[in-house]
Scaffold this active site. Structure first.
Site, PDB file in Angstrom:
ATOM      1  N   CYS A 120       0.835  -1.191   0.000  1.00 24.47           N
ATOM      2  CA  CYS A 120       0.000   0.000   0.000  1.00 24.47           C
ATOM      3  C   CYS A 120       0.877   1.251   0.000  1.00 24.47           C
ATOM      4  O   CYS A 120       1.973   1.262   0.567  1.00 24.47           O
ATOM      5  CB  CYS A 120      -0.926   0.010   1.216  1.00 24.47           C
ATOM      6  N   CYS A 124      -2.410   4.340   6.745  1.00 18.67           N
ATOM      7  CA  CYS A 124      -3.534   4.574   7.656  1.00 18.67           C
ATOM      8  C   CYS A 124      -3.275   3.870   8.991  1.00 18.67           C
ATOM      9  O   CYS A 124      -2.974   2.671   9.018  1.00 18.67           O
ATOM     10  CB  CYS A 124      -4.820   4.072   7.035  1.00 18.67           C
ATOM     11  N   CYS A 127      -5.329   0.661   9.905  1.00 11.12           N
ATOM     12  CA  CYS A 127      -5.379  -0.434   8.931  1.00 11.12           C
ATOM     13  C   CYS A 127      -5.274  -1.791   9.626  1.00 11.12           C
ATOM     14  O   CYS A 127      -4.411  -2.001  10.477  1.00 11.12           O
ATOM     15  CB  CYS A 127      -4.239  -0.288   7.920  1.00 11.12           C
TER      16      CYS A 127
END
Length: 397
Positions: A120, A124, A127
């Site tokens: 990714c 975040c 996550c």
């Protein structure tokens, strides 16, 4: 003396004949009992008819060895018919049981989420499927897995990550294969890597495209880790994806994770502008091995947790979207076990113990056996509205 000998011979013959008849009659009775047990559930009258149609007489038994053999053969026929009938019944029962198992499997695997890679480009903080590895299957292996899922009864496949568009070619080919197999195709993305070129080549194979939207405030997105610093372009990227979906006739969907940084935000104005057909609203979920802050976890989302009351407050603030069926709220107790999750090796992930325990890969043991290790809650899947109109209208082209 001669008369005495004749009398003795006659008595001997009668005794032998009587003994022979009794012996054969006992065999017949044993066969009748055997057939009765095999047929008593639904075929007693048919069995009786077999025996009454051609009963052996005492004359035929006494008459000679060839006739005796013929009589015994008649006695064997009903038993053989009974064995054949029993085999048919067992075969029918086995076939029915197999059909039941196949239907149960089909119902369980109707919708499957496949994380094609953990890679990714965002970070975040909450996550729960973190970038522990960049591994992904080769295209042919992944296509085989999709074929196995379809054969088992899967109707919709959702591709996620990580960020699935980091492997845009692989993702596109998997979308194409899935569509050709008759699967509805959904994708969940952060929206940062979706291009016009990709949509022109593969958009025709996609039914639903969902984008993660946790805030419309750049500062909040930066604090969450979505899109970079305070100058991030996450919202403009989301708007771009919405426009592409409209252009290529793909259903637009939103996913929002409610956390301590956004639970008080009012998104009504922006959601109205984006006009998603479906808006999934999740409560931050902590899973050991991913975002619990323990051991080697790459994320620590504990500070982002919200209470049930805070989560419901966010939902209530946007209740008009819930009232019209667009907003689907999913607190932890609903979300945790109601998704069938396949990791990058096509292993189901069991989250029921508070972590992610992988099953054997469906590529090695098949869908049914792997599913037994998934911890999937089928009832909760249906309760949260897991079945919906997930195929776009293709009648216009």
């Amino acid at each position: 003396m001669i008369l005495l000998l004749i009398s003795v011979l006659l008595q001997s013959t009668a005794t032998t004949t009587s003994a022979s008849f009794l012996s054969l009659q006992q065999q017949q009775n044993q066969r009748v009992v055997g057939c009765h047990h095999r047929h008593r559930s639904n075929d007693y009258s048919a069995t009786a008819a077999l025996f009454s149609s051609s009963p052996p007489s005492s004359t035929s038994i006494v008459g000679g060895s060839s006739r005796t053999t013929s009589s015994i053969s008649l006695l064997k026929d009903p038993a053989a018919a009974g064995d054949k009938h029993s085999s048919l019944v067992l075969s029918s029962s086995s076939s029915h049981h197999q059909q039941q198992q196949e239907e149960q499997l089909r119902q369980k695997v109707r919708s499957v989420n496949y994380f094609i890679s953990r890679s990714c480009n965002y970070k975040c903080k909450f996550c729960f499927h973190t970038a522990k590895t960049s591994h992904h299957l080769a295209l042919e292996q992944a296509k085989l897995g999709l074929e196995m899922l379809r054969k088992a009864g899967t109707e919709k496949i959702n591709f996620a990550g990580g960020e699935p568009f980091l492997q845009d070619q692989l993702l596109g080919e998997l979308c194409k294969t899935s569509h050709e197999l008759g699967l509805a195709v959904s994708i969940i993305s952060n929206g940062s890597k979706i291009t016009q070129k990709w949509m022109e080549q593969y958009g025709q194979f996609v039914d639903v495209l969902g984008v993660s939207v946790d805030s419309f405030n750049p500062l909040t997105n930066a604090a969450i880790g979505r899109g970079g610093d305070a100058n991030n372009e996450h919202i403009s990227r989301v708007l771009n994806v919405q426009n592409l979906c409209s252009k290529f006739d793909i259903t637009f969907k939103m996913n929002t994770v409610v956390c301590s940084l956004n639970w008080e935000e009012d998104m009504n104005q922006y959601v109205h502008q984006l006009d998603p057909k479906r808006w999934k609203v999740f409560q931050v979920l902590i899973l050991e091995g991913e975002n619990s802050g323990m051991g080697g976890d790459l994320r620590d989302a504990r500070a982002l947790q919200v209470t049930d009351e805070q989560f419901l407050s966010f939902v209530h603030r946007h209740r008009s979207y819930q009232d019209n069926g667009v907003l689907i709220p999913e607190p932890n107790n609903v979300m945790q076990n109601s998704y069938l999750l396949l990791d990058e090796d096509m292993r189901f992930l069991d989250c029921s113990s508070g972590g992610k325990v992988p099953s054997d890969s469906i590529l090695k043991v098949g869908v049914r056996r792997a599913l037994e290790q998934s911890g999937f809650d089928e009832n909760m899947f249906h309760e949260r509205g897991g079945i919906y109109d997930w195929e776009r209208d293709r009648s216009q082209g």
